[in-house]
Scaffold this active site. Structure first.
Site, PDB file in Angstrom:
ATOM      1  CB  THR A   1     -12.197  12.652  12.816  1.00 29.22           C
ATOM      2  OG1 THR A   1     -11.845  11.957  11.615  1.00 29.22           O
ATOM      3  CG2 THR A   1     -12.317  11.665  13.957  1.00 29.22           C
ATOM      4  N   GLY A   2     -13.889  14.413  10.390  1.00 29.16           N
ATOM      5  CA  GLY A   2     -13.710  15.440   9.367  1.00 29.16           C
ATOM      6  C   GLY A   2     -14.586  16.655   9.615  1.00 29.16           C
TER       7      GLY A   2
ATOM      8  CB  VAL B   1     -18.811  17.208   6.224  1.00 28.42           C
ATOM      9  CG1 VAL B   1     -20.285  16.837   6.071  1.00 28.42           C
ATOM     10  CG2 VAL B   1     -18.435  18.282   5.205  1.00 28.42           C
TER      11      VAL B   1
ATOM     12  NE  ARG C   1     -22.707  14.860  -4.657  1.00 28.16           N
ATOM     13  CZ  ARG C   1     -21.656  15.618  -4.394  1.00 28.16           C
ATOM     14  NH1 ARG C   1     -20.887  16.061  -5.376  1.00 28.16           N
ATOM     15  NH2 ARG C   1     -21.364  15.930  -3.131  1.00 28.16           N
TER      16      ARG C   1
ATOM     17  CB  CYS D   1     -21.195  22.487  -1.161  1.00 33.85           C
ATOM     18  SG  CYS D   1     -19.600  22.556  -2.015  1.00 33.85           S
TER      19      CYS D   1
ATOM     20  CB  SER E   1     -15.395  25.406   4.489  1.00 33.27           C
ATOM     21  OG  SER E   1     -16.195  26.105   3.548  1.00 33.27           O
TER      22      SER E   1
ATOM     23  CE  LYS F   1     -17.810  16.737  -8.063  1.00 31.39           C
ATOM     24  NZ  LYS F   1     -17.082  16.942  -6.795  1.00 31.39           N
TER      25      LYS F   1
ATOM     26  NE  ARG G   1     -11.338  25.041  -3.543  1.00 31.58           N
ATOM     27  CZ  ARG G   1     -12.313  24.401  -2.919  1.00 31.58           C
ATOM     28  NH1 ARG G   1     -13.198  25.047  -2.192  1.00 31.58           N
ATOM     29  NH2 ARG G   1     -12.407  23.085  -3.000  1.00 31.58           N
TER      30      ARG G   1
ATOM     31  CG  HIS H   1     -19.002  27.528  -1.409  1.00 34.32           C
ATOM     32  ND1 HIS H   1     -17.797  27.602  -0.767  1.00 34.32           N
ATOM     33  CD2 HIS H   1     -19.125  26.228  -1.832  1.00 34.32           C
ATOM     34  CE1 HIS H   1     -17.198  26.420  -0.793  1.00 34.32           C
ATOM     35  NE2 HIS H   1     -17.984  25.571  -1.427  1.00 34.32           N
TER      36      HIS H   1
END
Length: 375
Positions: A47-48, A50, A135, A170, A200, A254, A276, A283
């Site tokens: 439902t999200g 992504v 990750r 991302c 997003s 990251k 942001r 992006h």
């Protein structure tokens, strides 16, 4: 940006903000995806933002499957969802959800992945996880298919053996799609990245809040600040990830750590500043590269033009370069502003500007491409 109207439902939000609505079919197209000898799928966090994009990409690419489970939290369980002309009931995610599942696509947050990812693997599922949970764990591949497909060598469906594969962040994916072809040619020794990250990246609720704030500010009302705790509309600010002891935030580190792992080069110097910006989707990143070997801008442009998953938009005469709007809902990462770094001697420095759809290639598409490599 779309004309502002009052949001009335989640389906409205997905439609208005360029996310796909819950029905993903074209009546004029014959679907070949549902096949008896294909793998069984599960989408965790369906439902999200992504999760919804997982379905969109699966449909767009006619990914073969014999069955698909739609999994979400207890709050969403029981709701109906239409995918490729079939109705599905969303099921609550439990430890029994992965019985008979070959490939599990996860995008439900790190804590969910840490708990249920190993459960799925134990039951023989290959998990492609979109969170940061695994990750940097040694032995777990961190994969961008166009960049380091060899990292997941030996992992296939149908063997009965489960495995975990991590989807990079991302901003890392979007950056390395452009930087890697140049790295392979001239070897990057230092990379400086400044990101301009869309709403997003914080999910559908953040996109909705940006829309709401924009309306509120234009109407002279105080903005609703539930997601970012400060005004986002007509503003920009340092990425909302937690600040670490070294002064970098988690998003920036990251990029540093994931680049080294994906390139299998612990010596490459990487620094990042993540911001942001009030953009709905996709992006943008300014990337400064220092190379071991000389590379001129014309060679760089030719390399990028032939790189898989990359499109060059670099028209100096008309001042036309990549923008988030142009790449929204697109699979390719766009690169432009390709020029020699005049602060570096010789031809050992380049500046480039990169834009990529954060939900698409930055998340869902990359995961589905990993899944395609499993077949």
């Amino acid at each position: 940006m779309a004309t502002l109207t009052h949001p009335t439902s989640q389906t409205h939000l997905f439609t208005k903000l360029s996310l796909k609505p819950k029905k993903f079919t074209s009546p004029s197209r014959i679907r070949m995806a549902l096949q008896e000898n294909a793998p069984s799928l599960a989408v965790v966090g369906v439902t999200g933002a992504v999760g919804q994009e997982f379905l969109s990409v699966l449909s767009d690419r006619d990914f073969p499957y014999r069955s698909i489970k739609m999994l979400a939290s207890k709050r969403s369980a029981g709701k109906q969802l239409t995918f490729q002309d079939r109705n599905y009931t969303i099921e609550e995610l439990t430890e029994d959800s992965f019985d008979g599942v070959d490939i599990a696509l996860f995008s439900a947050g790190g804590s969910i992945s840490k708990h249920f990812g190993p459960v799925a693997v134990e039951k023989g599922s290959v998990v492609v996880d979109n969170s940061s949970a695994f990750r940097m764990e040694e032995g777990i591949p961190l994969v961008i298919p166009e960049v380091n497909p060899e990292a997941m060598e030996g992992i296939k469906v149908g063997t009965g053996k489960g495995a975990l594969i991590a989807n990079p962040n991302c901003s890392t994916i979007i950056c390395l799609m452009a930087a890697t072809p140049l790295h392979k040619h001239a070897k990057v020794i230092r990379m400086v990245v400044s990101t301009y990250q869309a709403a997003s990246g914080a999910g559908a609720a953040a996109m909705e809040e940006l829309e709401l704030q924009t309306r509120e500010v234009l109407e002279g009302k105080p903005p609703t600040c539930n997601i970012f705790k400060q005004q986002y509309a007509f503003n920009l600010f340092s990425h909302n990830a937690p600040i670490l002891s070294n002064g970098y935030n988690e998003e920036e580190m990251k990029l540093v750590k994931e680049t080294r792992k994906i390139w299998n080069d612990m010596n490459v110097k990487v620094t990042a500043t993540c911001i942001r910006v009030p953009v709905m989707r996709a992006h943008a990143e300014s990337v400064n590269l220092q190379f071991e070997k000389p590379i001129d801008e014309h060679t760089a442009k030719d390399i990028l033009k032939s790189a898989p998953g990359v499109v060059v938009i670099d028209d100096r005469a008309s001042n036309h370069f990549p923008t988030p709007l142009e790449v929204s809902n697109k699979d390719d990462v766009a690169v432009g502003r390709i020029r020699r770094d005049v602060s570096q001697d010789g031809y050992k420095g380049l500046d480039i500007f990169v834009c990529g759809d954060q939900i698409r290639k930055g998340a869902a598409l990359n995961a589905i491409q990993i899944a395609e490599m499993l077949l």
